[in-house]
Structures are given as structure tokens and as C-alpha cells.
Design an enzyme around this catalytic site. Sequence first.
Site, short mmCIF file in Angstrom:
data_model
loop_
_atom_site.label_atom_id
_atom_site.label_comp_id
_atom_site.label_asym_id
_atom_site.label_seq_id
_atom_site.Cartn_x
_atom_site.Cartn_y
_atom_site.Cartn_z
CG PHE A 198 -2.06 1.16 0.95
CD1 PHE A 198 -2.78 1.13 0.04
CD2 PHE A 198 -1.65 2.57 1.78
CE1 PHE A 198 -3.62 2.30 0.40
CE2 PHE A 198 -2.08 3.57 1.69
CZ PHE A 198 -3.22 3.63 0.82
CG ASP B 270 5.69 4.25 1.07
OD1 ASP B 270 5.83 4.37 2.86
OD2 ASP B 270 5.04 3.65 0.63
CE LYS C 259 0.00 6.81 6.86
NZ LYS C 259 -1.17 7.93 6.16
#
Length: 419
Positions: free
Chosen positions: A157, A242, A271
Site C-alpha cells: 500500500f 516507503d 504522516k
Amino acid sequence: MTATDTTGDLPLATEARQHLDLAETATATATARNYQPLPVVLTSGQGAWVTDVGGRRYLDCLAGYSALNFGHGHPRLLAAAREQLERLTLTSRAFHNDRLGPFCQDLAELAGMDLVLPMNTGAEAVETALKVARKWGYEVKGVPADRANIIVADGNFHGRTTTIVSFSSDSVARDGFGPFTPGFRSVPYGDADALAAAVDEHTVAVLLEPIQGEAGVVIPPQGYLPAVRALCSRENVLFVADEIQSGLGRTGTTFACEAEGVTPDLYILGKALGGGIVPVSAVVGRRETLGVIRPGNHGSTFGGNPLAAAVGHAVVELLRTGEYQARATRLGEQHRKRLEGLIGHGVRAVRSRGLWSGIDIDPQLMSGREACERLLARGILAKDTHGSTIRLAPPLVISADELDWMAGQLTEVLAAPRA
């Protein structure tokens, strides 16, 4: 923390119902339904706790998918935002601002890298890294034009842009959005041999999550990340990590890659970099890699804006001390032991690293969604994924007592008979 005001049924107050109707009722909604949130309407937060419109408190064990690593309303992050709000919020990158340089310098130092390319959202940062990898492949590695390929992992994801869902194995995120962007190959996550077999002379990068978050906090086998690093070095391929969810203290180290002594060529961050206040993301790497981007190649009106840079810089300062990484390690170990004690008692498996856990609920007992709804009724916010799995990612400011209370509530949820 008081269990008395966070347990029991969840009758929806009139005000809460009005908010839910605006967001979810097909005939009255003003909000496109791209999410299916739990039925709670939040209005304020402090530390690891949030409060709904009816005054009920909940322990936030999702932390905005790690965007709130430092909790709600962290005083140093709020102070940085307030100060900058009074001075300057946006210039665009047509001009310099006095917050961008210090932020980039200190973030690069934290990561042990040379350059930072700031963006806004995590998906933007992933797209940026893909462009960098391709440009590096053509200019430095010498791959023929338009022949570059990038290897990814099944179950990944990385976001929901058209290019990113082109290499997603999640049918819900992918179906109905073709035609897809070519140039990607997907291999089983954690299988170094399959990865090696997929590399050819036109491979420019391997893009991986050191721990797959959306898949259910899936941790690769010991030695996998070093094997990826060795393969990429041997084949002259970029290793792109990531760390949007796994990075910035969540797993007990600044970056999840550190747990196995691995340094990628590019970090993708987001984030928590915005402290839960503003969207901040970045690609961080060595000069010889990230330096292929030149004026006009890539940009963003809001990327690197003064407000985002001020908050991001304050986040870097919090991480420099190592306090939050140490908390995640210490409390995570305590929490892991409690969760593993539930295996065989409604739980089939637990995967945990730092303060990040994936818990596979026995599907014959209840679904992950039902478990999260029952936790909500007991004053705990968590999120399900892939049917029977729930994810726990509390803010790193959570206390040991709060973690124990949460584990106790989960134990009672699993023990309670279905209605």
C-alpha cells in the site's frame, strides 16, 4: 483514564446523528463516501485521548495511521505552528522562505542523507520517488528511454493515485480505475529469491515498505531487508523504502530499516512528519540519486511551505533526542507480551514491532470490523483491515497504564459472546 466514562453501549446523541447523516446518508450527504468510518464524531483531542460531540472520551489507538505519533495537541508542535501562523504560511517555491532550509538540513542529517525534496501527502512523495528512480535510471544507469521497470511487493500500500494503484494487489483500490501505468513488476513480499529473479538490466528501483502497514503490519522474515539491500547494490538498482507509516519512531527506531542495519537509497516519509497538524511529506536521499531532479522537473505549490517546514522541523527536533524511539521500544515490548497472551483465546496471530501491531482475530469469533465496533463501545479507537485483522498504532505518548487498560478491554471483547 477512567473506564467509567468510556465503557458501555454507544447510543448516538442527536448532534452526533446529525453529523453522521451529513456524512453518510445517501439522500442527505454532502460528503462523497470514499470511507466507511466507525460511528463516532470527534471534536477534540489531547495526548492519546480524543473526545466526541457528546463529551465521551476514547483512547486513540490508530493515531491517524501514524500521522499522530506524538499525540494530539503536542505543545511543542502547536507552538511551532502558532508562531509560524503569525509570520508566514505560504510563498510557493517561486521564492525562498526562511524555514525550508533549516528543515531540510536537519531532516537530511536525521536520516543520514544529503538532500530532501519536500512534498505534502504520502502519495505525492511516492510519486516523487518513482519519478526520481526513473530519471536516475535513464541519466545515471543508462537504461534506454521508456524502458525502466520498478519492482514492488504483493500486498503493498503506497497510496491511491492512478499510477500507484496500477501496481496494487488490492482489488478495491484498483478495480474500475484502468487503464494502468506500465513499468511495474510485483513479487511476493519477503521472498528475496523471487525479487532477484525479477530484476533485469532495465530495473531501476525496488520499492518496498519495510513493514507492510495496510496489509496488517506484516513484518518480513529476518534477513530479507539486508538481502534486498545487497541485491540492489550488486545490480545497480535503487532501494526505495516507503517509511510513511513505519518511520519516525513508530517501530522503536527512527526508521524501520534501522532494525536490520539497512540504509536505503531513498526514504519516503510522510504522516508523522506533519505532527498531525499539516500534511508534510518528503523524499530523502543521497545527492547522487536525488540530485537528478532539476528546476522544472518536479514541484508543488504547497510543498515546503513555511508552515509545513516549521512543523516538520519541530518533529525532527523531537526525534533527535531518541526519547520517542525508546518509548516505542520499551512500551511496545510490554504490549507485545500482553497481545501474544491472547493467541488461542480469540486471536490467531500477532505481529508487532515497537508500538505497531497487527492482530488476526479468529474469523469464527467475529470480524475485524465487529471487534473495532466493540472496542469503540468500550472507549477505544482501532481500525480493521482485510476482514479479520485489526491494527493498533497508539501515539508514542501513551502510558504503560493506558496500554494495559486497552489490552484488558480487548481481552474482554474477545471473551464476550456474540449478540
